[in-house]
Design a protein around this motif. Structure first.
Motif: not given
Length: 332
Positions: A118-128, A147-152
């Motif tokens: 959960v939320g693991g893709q968010i920094p990866l998206g920034a990295g891309l 919406d659950g991932a924004v708590r990370q």
């Protein structure tokens, strides 16, 4: 923005109807235990994808999302037969049957996966997006989350760096109201998720995620800002899923009446109504599209059913490769 024409509405209808029926079939074969593990379906959220695809440049833009990720790669151009085969665990799948439901991936079509953390893709998206800026590529990354991932905490770290470095990324929260089964109101002091962007002075706004035309307009502005050096945007797509978080979800946290109420603004129905009101097609024309969609779903199922499971030796091709250890011959 590219004009939203008769042809666009007809494509939206066909695409969204296909995505819906494709996943309805997945639900059916999951019950038959032909698809194993977890299965997270997208029913009800199709307008978010349809609108985004209209605003994207599919020749260079990228997409990354969480584990509700079956129809996105299809929209990006991946053969739906290969997507269904991957869910079946067959060798003809997108990851040769080793990724399964939560890990669809296509480097060729710039779809960088579903991610089970959960939320693991968010920094990866920034990295891309960082890679695109570093190498001066004219590309934009769309990074989706629930919406659950924004708590990370990783979201806040990624937001901070994305703004600091003005990365060409659009962060999109698909807020279907319940995360894994707990409402936003019970997990957050502020229920307006889009306001998280304000803390980083990131352009941000709420969007009606049930209408692909509205989604397309807002996505176009965000993508254009990113492509022209304006940095990231955070959009909260207010949408709704008709099925549970996964196939194992008993959905005790909401009523059947609530689900039925949201079905009155079903994105497929909204697009169909516009088509009929504007005379873009007749009911008979749409029935022909429906038949075409159902035939393609059957073709996907047949392809997956008839494909082989990967050989056991394939496991050794994906562990590691060592030059001075010649006993395992890698073929992949």
């Amino acid at each position: 923005m590219k004009k939203i024409t008769k042809e666009v509405y007809l494509k939206w209808y066909e695409d969204m109807y296909f995505w819906r029926k494709f996943e309805d079939k997945l639900a059916a074969v999951y019950i038959q235990q032909k698809v194993r593990g977890f299965l997270h379906l997208y029913n009800g959220q199709e307008a978010v994808l349809a609108g985004a695809l209209h605003a994207m440049d599919l020749e260079k833009d990228r997409m990354i999302t969480a584990y509700r990720n079956h129809v996105q790669p299809i929209g990006m151009g991946v053969d739906p037969r290969r997507v269904m085969a991957e869910l079946y665990g067959k060798v003809t799948g997108t990851s040769k049957g080793m990724g399964g439901s939560m890990h669809i991936f296509s480097k060729e079509h710039r779809f960088y996966g579903g991610h089970g953390i959960v939320g693991g893709q968010i920094p990866l998206g920034a990295g891309l997006a960082f890679g695109d800026k570093y190498f001066k590529r004219d590309s934009v990354t769309l990074c989706y989350m629930g919406d659950g991932a924004v708590r990370q905490g990783s979201l806040h770290e990624a937001f901070n760096l994305a703004m600091l470095w003005q990365l060409p990324v659009v962060f999109i929260c698909e807020n279907n109201g319940y995360a894994m089964g707990t409402s936003v109101a019970r997990t957050s002091h502020s229920t307006e998720i889009w306001k998280l962007g304000l803390g980083y002075e990131m352009p941000c706004s709420p969007v009606d995620g049930m209408d692909p035309a509205i989604v397309a307009k807002e996505m176009d502005k965000a993508i254009e800002r990113a492509r022209t050096g304006g940095g990231p945007t955070f959009l909260e797509m207010k949408t709704y899923r008709y099925r549970g978080h996964s196939m194992s979800d008993a959905q005790h946290y909401r009523t059947k009446e609530e689900v039925e109420e949201y079905k009155k603004i079903d994105p497929i129905t909204q697009v169909k109504d516009v088509i009929l009101e504007k005379g873009y097609a007749s009911e008979d024309d749409l029935k022909q599209i429906d038949k075409k969609v159902k035939d393609l779903v059957k073709e996907c199922e047949k392809f997956a059913e008839e494909s082989d499971f990967p050989p056991k030796e394939q496991l050794y091709d994906t562990v590691y490769e060592q030059e001075d250890y010649p006993f395992l011959q890698h073929k992949l």
